[in-house]
Design a protein around this motif. Structure first.
Motif, PDB file in Angstrom:
ATOM      1  N   VAL A 379      28.882 -79.390 -33.534  1.00  0.00           N
ATOM      2  CA  VAL A 379      27.854 -78.664 -32.777  1.00  0.00           C
ATOM      3  C   VAL A 379      27.254 -77.548 -33.629  1.00  0.00           C
ATOM      4  N   TYR A 380      28.108 -76.828 -34.377  1.00  0.00           N
ATOM      5  CA  TYR A 380      27.617 -75.737 -35.220  1.00  0.00           C
ATOM      6  C   TYR A 380      26.678 -76.268 -36.307  1.00  0.00           C
ATOM      7  N   THR A 381      27.060 -77.371 -36.952  1.00  0.00           N
ATOM      8  CA  THR A 381      26.230 -77.954 -38.007  1.00  0.00           C
ATOM      9  C   THR A 381      24.855 -78.336 -37.469  1.00  0.00           C
ATOM     10  N   LYS A 382      24.851 -78.944 -36.312  1.00  0.00           N
ATOM     11  CA  LYS A 382      23.586 -79.404 -35.707  1.00  0.00           C
ATOM     12  C   LYS A 382      22.669 -78.213 -35.381  1.00  0.00           C
ATOM     13  N   ARG A 383      23.263 -77.116 -34.941  1.00  0.00           N
ATOM     14  CA  ARG A 383      22.467 -75.949 -34.532  1.00  0.00           C
ATOM     15  C   ARG A 383      22.057 -75.089 -35.715  1.00  0.00           C
ATOM     16  N   ALA A 384      22.949 -74.936 -36.693  1.00  0.00           N
ATOM     17  CA  ALA A 384      22.706 -73.978 -37.776  1.00  0.00           C
ATOM     18  C   ALA A 384      21.759 -74.502 -38.848  1.00  0.00           C
ATOM     19  N   PHE A 385      21.675 -75.821 -38.995  1.00  0.00           N
ATOM     20  CA  PHE A 385      20.902 -76.385 -40.105  1.00  0.00           C
ATOM     21  C   PHE A 385      19.805 -77.325 -39.611  1.00  0.00           C
ATOM     22  N   ARG A 386      19.137 -76.927 -38.551  1.00  0.00           N
ATOM     23  CA  ARG A 386      18.072 -77.758 -38.001  1.00  0.00           C
ATOM     24  C   ARG A 386      16.944 -77.985 -38.998  1.00  0.00           C
ATOM     25  N   ALA A 387      16.715 -76.998 -39.868  1.00  0.00           N
ATOM     26  CA  ALA A 387      15.576 -77.079 -40.778  1.00  0.00           C
ATOM     27  C   ALA A 387      15.829 -77.996 -41.974  1.00  0.00           C
TER      28      ALA A 387
END
Length: 388
Positions: A379-387
């Motif tokens: 979940v953190y990966t998906k949210r933190a690196f959207r760009a």
């Protein structure tokens, strides 16, 4: 980039081989945990501490070693680590008390710091577009844990524990000599001139350092935890002999070793974020399957191998992410911090597993905690690196 390319393959191969040898030395205790437990009549918690203790120094030691690699270069630092590691390797082989094993096992963490040398060393040899591939191939040197799991119990049976450790010390000495004589730092590499502490402070101010540290603590920490503690777990749950448990642990490590370069290469093509999402999702799923205590070989053996595959993908993906987020002059210092987090991620799970098994006689809670941690990382990966 034409001139550095002349030495790319040779130095990548040498660094990977040196990494494998030092990781073998780092993991000398884990494959023999069953014999230590019987010889010294250790509780599951004491055995877990003995297995985990080299991971502590191998983790925290990556911070100063990464900074030294920025200043002295990978060629010299690989040789230094090989030569210094000879001392604890020999004394672990000659120690017959729990206290001395803990002391020398603590120092056995030194060869585990080599990871923080190799990442900046191979990064400097490759252009940015191929650094995911390069760090992935170098990371395959963590197959040293597979070599240890497979070979160490058998060498002890043939040569005895002191003889097996003497052979490992000789291999470290040979590796150090080869790195001094045959490897070279990239012509594009230049020594860091800023003092260590300011470099450390600058690295800790980077958001990317902490982000990648967390992700690597989950991916590489999971691999280290299983590769060191799996022999104990297999003997406790499935009652394998020490050599049979070592063989299966070697299979686990090999799966992660093969998937790490794949994770780096895929990161160059589809991006490290997608690779990390696949890694953490697969890890969580396999942890839940193993929590049900499936029968040995199939599906348990397949689940362990798939777990290793997903964790290996993640370890390759994290350092592809580091290469994208961090400028080359800071990679060594950042790698030290991220590598330390990865090692620390592997320090605590064996202790947790030992305590859980002592209290409940099963590993259910440990697997559930792993699944939850992997899902949080996803979940953190998906949210933190959207760009990205």
């Amino acid at each position: 980039m034409g001139e550095p390319r002349k030495g790319q393959v040779r130095n990548l191969v040498l660094a990977t081989a040196a990494f494998a040898v030092t990781f073998w030395a780092w993991n000398l205790i884990g494959p023999l945990s069953g014999s230590y437990s019987r010889l010294l009549r250790l509780s599951p918690t004491q055995t877990s501490l003995l297995v985990a203790i080299p991971v502590l120094v191998g983790s925290l030691g990556r911070i100063p070693v990464g900074m030294l690699a920025d200043r002295l270069g990978g060629r010299r630092m690989f040789a230094i680590i090989c030569f210094v590691s000879i001392v604890p390797v020999l004394f672990v082989g000659w120690s017959d008390s729990y206290g001395w094993l803990l002391f020398w096992g603590f120092l056995l963490g030194i060869p585990g710091t080599s990871f923080a040398i190799g990442i900046p060393f191979v990064n400097a040899w490759y252009e940015p577009a191929r650094r995911g591939f390069a760090t992935g191939v170098f990371g395959a040197g963590m197959g040293g844990t597979a070599l240890s799991a497979f070979c160490t119990p058998r060498l002890v049976e043939v040569l005895g524990r002191p003889g097996a450790h003497l052979l490992m010390a000789a291999l470290l000495a040979l590796t150090g000599v080869i790195m001094l004589g045959a490897s070279r730092d990239s012509p594009l590499w230049s020594p860091a001139t800023v003092p260590a502490l300011p470099r450390m402070r600058e690295a800790t101010k980077l958001k990317a350092t902490w982000q990648c540290a967390f992700l690597y603590a989950v991916a590489f920490g999971g691999f280290v935890a299983f590769s060191t503690y799996l022999p104990t777990l297999l003997q406790n749950v499935y009652h394998f002999l020490q050599t049979d448990a070592g063989l299966r642990t070697a299979g686990f490590s090999i799966a992660a070793v093969l998937s790490r370069p794949l994770g780096g290469t895929l990161s160059d093509r589809i991006g490290p974020v997608k690779v990390l999402l696949i890694s953490f999702g697969g890890t969580a799923l396999m942890a839940l399957v193993l929590a049900l205590r499936p029968p040995a070989e199939v599906p348990a053996g397949v689940s362990f191998v798939l777990m290793a595959f997903f964790l290996g993908l993640g370890t390759g993906g994290v350092f592809a992410l580091v290469a994208r987020l961090v400028e080359a002059s800071r990679v060594g210092t950042v790698t030290g911090l991220v590598g330390a987090a990865g090692g620390l991620g592997g320090y605590f799970p064996p202790l947790v597993m030992g305590v859980v098994y002592t209290a409940t006689g099963a590993y259910l809670i440990g697997y559930v905690l792993l699944a939850i941690t992997a899902l949080v990382a996803l979940v953190y990966t998906k949210r933190a690196f959207r760009a990205l």
